[in-house]
Design a protein around this motif. Structure first.
Motif, short mmCIF file in Angstrom:
data_model
loop_
_atom_site.label_atom_id
_atom_site.label_comp_id
_atom_site.label_asym_id
_atom_site.label_seq_id
_atom_site.Cartn_x
_atom_site.Cartn_y
_atom_site.Cartn_z
N ILE A 141 -45.76 12.90 -31.77
CA ILE A 141 -45.59 13.99 -32.66
C ILE A 141 -47.02 14.03 -33.35
N ARG A 142 -47.75 12.92 -33.64
CA ARG A 142 -48.78 12.76 -34.27
C ARG A 142 -50.08 13.55 -33.34
N SER A 143 -49.90 13.27 -32.22
CA SER A 143 -51.15 13.71 -31.57
C SER A 143 -50.86 15.34 -30.92
N ALA A 144 -49.54 15.73 -31.29
CA ALA A 144 -49.53 17.23 -30.74
C ALA A 144 -50.26 18.17 -31.50
N ARG A 145 -51.06 19.21 -30.74
CA ARG A 145 -51.39 20.33 -31.43
C ARG A 145 -50.47 21.39 -31.79
N HIS A 146 -49.59 21.34 -30.78
CA HIS A 146 -48.54 22.58 -30.71
C HIS A 146 -47.24 21.84 -30.84
N LEU A 147 -46.43 21.85 -31.89
CA LEU A 147 -45.03 21.11 -31.94
C LEU A 147 -44.06 22.25 -31.94
N VAL A 148 -42.99 22.08 -30.89
CA VAL A 148 -41.91 23.14 -31.02
C VAL A 148 -40.47 22.07 -31.27
N ILE A 149 -39.70 22.32 -32.33
CA ILE A 149 -38.69 21.67 -32.77
C ILE A 149 -37.44 22.73 -32.20
N LEU A 150 -36.65 22.34 -31.49
CA LEU A 150 -35.70 22.98 -30.92
C LEU A 150 -34.43 22.47 -31.40
N THR A 151 -33.52 23.09 -32.20
CA THR A 151 -32.43 22.29 -32.83
C THR A 151 -31.02 23.24 -32.20
N GLY A 152 -30.07 22.40 -32.54
CA GLY A 152 -28.62 22.82 -32.32
C GLY A 152 -27.57 22.46 -33.34
N ALA A 153 -26.43 22.65 -32.82
CA ALA A 153 -25.21 22.46 -33.94
C ALA A 153 -25.35 20.92 -34.41
#
Ligand code: OAD
Length: 252
Positions: A13-25
């Protein structure tokens, strides 16, 4: 994987320039909002989605469907964001790159935890719209007439029925929402997938799309899902327990 999984997830996560968080129930379960597919207490174990979550079901029995959604709205409004939502909001704040939360959830617990940039793929249970979208897609109804005793209430424009602004089975997702989610999934270098069974398309295809474009997938879920084989790191357990540990590792 040689490193300890929490630390490995934090490093990715620290090294990410573009982070997507995908969540569900699953991310809202510790807030008391039921999931859909868990064997004992998932909504679809107790209720038939064909009778409650399709346009046909609503037209066949609008009162039943409306009242079921009113019950779920009550559950959401009585619930509070849990430690998992809070950790994700903090992650958005702390992270130097861009962070987009894409959720399948119709609750507003990410917003209430403080996340800012959120795409709701399946709508928002607190909102209403005209069943026939009489003023164009979507015809949102901000204020219902308090004197209207009808169940479901009547559309103030056309007098037709009002429905919750959620995506039902057989319906397409809001175009801007799915398009933004697809673009972000193609671009991201890390996708953090939290609390989804990975069984409902097109949301379930987003981790595949991200992985195909070179992103590292981190999954947080007590169970194994179709996303698990894609995951570089699997954090097995509840998001309310594990995500705060990821934040601690990030800050360390
Ligand atoms: P599901 O109910 O299908 O899956 C919930 C997932 O959360 C499961 O994989 C659980 O193992 C996991 N889980 C349970 N407790 C958890 C916890 N404390 N922390 C993390 N994960 C946990 O829910 P979704 O994948 O969100 O669509 O379902 C997708 C869509 O199907 C929903 O948006 C809804 C439903 O039909 C519509 O209503 C359109």
């Amino acid at each position: 994987m040689s490193q300890e999984p929490i630390q490995y997830a934090a490093d990715l996560i620290r090294s990410a320039r573009h982070l997507v968080i995908l969540t569900g129930a699953g991310v809202s379960k510790e807030s008391g909002v039921p999931t859909f597919r868990e064997a004992m207490d998932g909504l679809w174990a107790r209720y038939d989605p064909q009778q409650l979550a399709t346009p046909h079901a609503f037209r066949a029995n609008p009162q039943l469907v409306w009242e079921w959604y009113e019950w779920r709205r009550g559950l959401v409004s009585e619930s509070m964001p849990n430690a998992g939502h809070m950790a994700l909001a903090l992650l958005e704040q702390l992270h130097p790159g861009d962070v987009l939360t894409v959720t399948q959830n119709v609750d507003d617990l990410h917003e209430r935890a403080g996340s800012q940039d959120i795409v709701h793929l399946h709508g928002n249970i607190a909102r209403n719209k005209c069943l026939d979208n009489c003023q164009g897609e979507p015809t949102l109804i901000e204020n219902l007439d308090p004197t209207d005793q009808s169940v479901p209430p009547r559309c103030p424009y056309c007098g037709g029925m009002v429905r919750p602004d959620v995506v039902w089975f057989g319906e397409t997702l809001p175009v801007h929402a799915i398009n933004r989610a697809i673009e972000a999934s193609q671009l991201c270098d890390v996708m953090l997938v939290v609390g989804t069974s990975g069984l409902v398309n097109p949301a379930a295809q987003l981790p595949m799309l991200a992985a195909q474009n070179g992103a590292s997938i981190i999954e947080v879920n007590p169970d194994t899902t179709p996303i698990t084989p894609l995951a570089k790191v699997k954090l097995t357990g509840a998001s309310g327990e594990l995500l705060p540990q990821v934040i601690t590792a990030l800050e360390g």
